[in-house]
Design an enzyme around this catalytic site. Structure first.
Site, PDB file in Angstrom:
ATOM      1  N   LYS A   1      -0.969  -9.359   3.288  1.00 17.71           N
ATOM      2  CA  LYS A   1      -0.291  -8.825   4.471  1.00 17.71           C
ATOM      3  C   LYS A   1      -1.235  -7.818   5.114  1.00 17.71           C
ATOM      4  O   LYS A   1      -1.869  -7.028   4.405  1.00 17.71           O
ATOM      5  CB  LYS A   1       1.030  -8.155   4.065  1.00 17.71           C
ATOM      6  CG  LYS A   1       1.740  -7.448   5.214  1.00 17.71           C
ATOM      7  CD  LYS A   1       3.163  -7.101   4.866  1.00 17.71           C
ATOM      8  CE  LYS A   1       3.354  -5.845   4.027  1.00 17.71           C
ATOM      9  NZ  LYS A   1       2.813  -4.616   4.629  1.00 17.71           N
TER      10      LYS A   1
ATOM     11  N   ASP B   1       0.846  -1.200   0.000  1.00 21.02           N
ATOM     12  CA  ASP B   1       0.000   0.000   0.000  1.00 21.02           C
ATOM     13  C   ASP B   1       0.884   1.254   0.000  1.00 21.02           C
ATOM     14  O   ASP B   1       0.376   2.378  -0.066  1.00 21.02           O
ATOM     15  CB  ASP B   1      -1.024  -0.010   1.139  1.00 21.02           C
ATOM     16  CG  ASP B   1      -0.393  -0.032   2.515  1.00 21.02           C
ATOM     17  OD1 ASP B   1       0.833  -0.148   2.620  1.00 21.02           O
ATOM     18  OD2 ASP B   1      -1.154   0.078   3.517  1.00 21.02           O
ATOM     19  N   SER B   2       2.200   1.056   0.032  1.00 18.54           N
ATOM     20  CA  SER B   2       3.142   2.164  -0.193  1.00 18.54           C
ATOM     21  C   SER B   2       2.880   2.783  -1.571  1.00 18.54           C
ATOM     22  O   SER B   2       3.370   3.867  -1.866  1.00 18.54           O
ATOM     23  CB  SER B   2       4.589   1.672  -0.108  1.00 18.54           C
ATOM     24  OG  SER B   2       4.784   0.530  -0.912  1.00 18.54           O
TER      25      SER B   2
ATOM     26  N   ASP C   1      -0.875  -6.254  -0.154  1.00 17.18           N
ATOM     27  CA  ASP C   1      -1.224  -5.596   1.103  1.00 17.18           C
ATOM     28  C   ASP C   1      -2.729  -5.425   1.198  1.00 17.18           C
ATOM     29  O   ASP C   1      -3.394  -5.153   0.191  1.00 17.18           O
ATOM     30  CB  ASP C   1      -0.604  -4.186   1.125  1.00 17.18           C
ATOM     31  CG  ASP C   1       0.510  -4.060   2.141  1.00 17.18           C
ATOM     32  OD1 ASP C   1       0.604  -4.907   3.052  1.00 17.18           O
ATOM     33  OD2 ASP C   1       1.300  -3.109   2.008  1.00 17.18           O
TER      34      ASP C   1
ATOM     35  N   GLU D   1      -1.720  -5.130   8.739  1.00 18.78           N
ATOM     36  CA  GLU D   1      -1.062  -4.510   9.884  1.00 18.78           C
ATOM     37  C   GLU D   1      -1.855  -4.773  11.163  1.00 18.78           C
ATOM     38  O   GLU D   1      -3.083  -4.715  11.151  1.00 18.78           O
ATOM     39  CB  GLU D   1      -0.935  -2.994   9.655  1.00 18.78           C
ATOM     40  CG  GLU D   1      -0.042  -2.657   8.481  1.00 18.78           C
ATOM     41  CD  GLU D   1       0.119  -1.154   8.254  1.00 18.78           C
ATOM     42  OE1 GLU D   1      -0.219  -0.356   9.156  1.00 18.78           O
ATOM     43  OE2 GLU D   1       0.597  -0.785   7.158  1.00 18.78           O
TER      44      GLU D   1
ATOM     45  N   GLU E   1       8.625  -3.942  11.067  1.00 22.06           N
ATOM     46  CA  GLU E   1       9.035  -2.629  10.544  1.00 22.06           C
ATOM     47  C   GLU E   1       9.386  -1.682  11.692  1.00 22.06           C
ATOM     48  O   GLU E   1       8.644  -1.557  12.675  1.00 22.06           O
ATOM     49  CB  GLU E   1       7.906  -2.001   9.694  1.00 22.06           C
ATOM     50  CG  GLU E   1       8.295  -0.605   9.198  1.00 22.06           C
ATOM     51  CD  GLU E   1       7.443  -0.073   8.058  1.00 22.06           C
ATOM     52  OE1 GLU E   1       6.503  -0.749   7.615  1.00 22.06           O
ATOM     53  OE2 GLU E   1       7.761   1.060   7.603  1.00 22.06           O
TER      54      GLU E   1
HETATM   55  O1  KIV Z   1       3.516  -1.119   1.667  1.00 22.97           O
HETATM   56  C1  KIV Z   1       4.702  -1.457   1.668  1.00 22.97           C
HETATM   57  O2  KIV Z   1       5.424  -1.263   0.695  1.00 22.97           O
HETATM   58  C2  KIV Z   1       5.212  -2.087   2.878  1.00 22.97           C
HETATM   59  C3  KIV Z   1       6.672  -1.983   3.183  1.00 22.97           C
HETATM   60  C4  KIV Z   1       6.998  -2.504   4.491  1.00 22.97           C
HETATM   61  C5  KIV Z   1       7.612  -2.516   2.204  1.00 22.97           C
HETATM   62  O3  KIV Z   1       4.465  -2.631   3.620  1.00 22.97           O
END
Ligand code: KIV
Length: 282
Positions: free
Chosen positions: A118, A50-51, A89, A120, A187
């Protein structure tokens, strides 16, 4: 297991790699062309992070990214990948509001080509992680500095500096492992804390800004390539100076077009060579 003999890197391969003492490599990509480059270079995991909200969309944080945008970029990346494991993400508010929505959105990412997701969060995510894993969706937990919680943290700050904070992050790691994550992303965690987590869990840990003792490492692809000369935090290592490389190439193009050097005759075709439908050549 030798990675060169594998056609496609799966979750069991990643786990075996770490058990065999091999580090896991992970890098972001957001489009098919970059994904192809990263895949061909031999990356273990490609993350549609999500970056993308920051590096693709130009926002100051990841919060504006929607599930539709993540699905779109996951499809793009999937089209460029052959061997790397593809992880997507779960963006902000695609899994926090309700259990049902979270499960549906994780499923949509897999339908778009992701092979794992992934998300959080620590203890508060364990029920969701347990259920996703049970229904066949592999999950990587993301703990420590959680960019989606930027407003709670008051910025992008290392997490786990005090004994109490460190204990909380270690507990999150253990609870997520128990819930069924196949790996953990650490992280912005102090080196010693990341090392302790890596020693005390059985799943691979992938670090970013968390020191050298994790089971693997992740970076944002543009940071690795040195695409943004203004962005050089401590946790990033530039392996190229793409900013200068691109500026130079684009500058040369501008010069050549202005001077009438490009395009030359060799970049076009003469009328006599063009085969127009229904017309004879020559
Ligand atoms: O969104 C992202 O790019 C991440 C980073 C930790 C690489 O979660």
């Amino acid at each position: 297991m030798s990675p060169s003999t594998i056609d496609k890197i799966t979750v069991p391969h990643l786990i075996k790699m770490v058990q065999g003492g091999e580090k896991i490599t992970m890098l972001t990509a957001y489009d098919a062309t970059m994904a192809r480059l990263v895949d061909e270079a031999g990356m273990d995991i490609i993350l549609v992070g999500d970056s993308l909200g920051m590096v693709i969309q130009g926002h100051s944080n990841t919060l504006p990214v929607s599930i539709e945008e993540l699905i779109y970029h996951t499809r793009c990346v999937a089209a460029g990948i052959k061997k790397s494991h593809l992880m997507a993400d779960m963006p902000f508010m695609s899994y926090q509001a309700s259990y049902e929505e979270a499960v549906k959105n994780a499923g949509l990412l897999l339908k778009a080509g992701a092979e794992s997701v992934k998300l959080e969060g620590g203890e508060e995510m364990t029920d969701l992680v347990w259920y996703l894993t049970k229904i066949g969706i592999p999950v990587m937990g993301h703990i420590g500095l959680k960019p989606q919680s930027v407003h709670v943290m008051g910025g992008y700050k290392v997490q786990g500096k005090t004994k109490k904070e460190a204990q909380a992050v270690i507990e999150d790691a253990k609870m997520l492992e128990e819930a069924g994550v196949f790996s953990l992303l650490l992280e912005g965690i102090p080196i010693e804390v990341a090392e302790e987590i890596t020693r005390s869990v059985h799943v691979p840990t992938i670090g970013i800004g968390s020191g050298p003792y994790c089971s693997g490492q992740v970076l944002v692809v543009y940071d690795l390539l040195g695409a943004n000369s203004q962005f050089k935090p401590r946790f990033v290592k530039n392996y190229a100076d793409f900013h200068s490389f691109a500026q130079n190439a684009i500058g040369n193009y501008i010069q050549e077009v202005k001077k009438g050097i490009f395009p030359a005759e060799e970049h076009g075709v003469h009328q006599s060579l063009v085969m127009v439908r229904g017309e004879k050549k020559g």
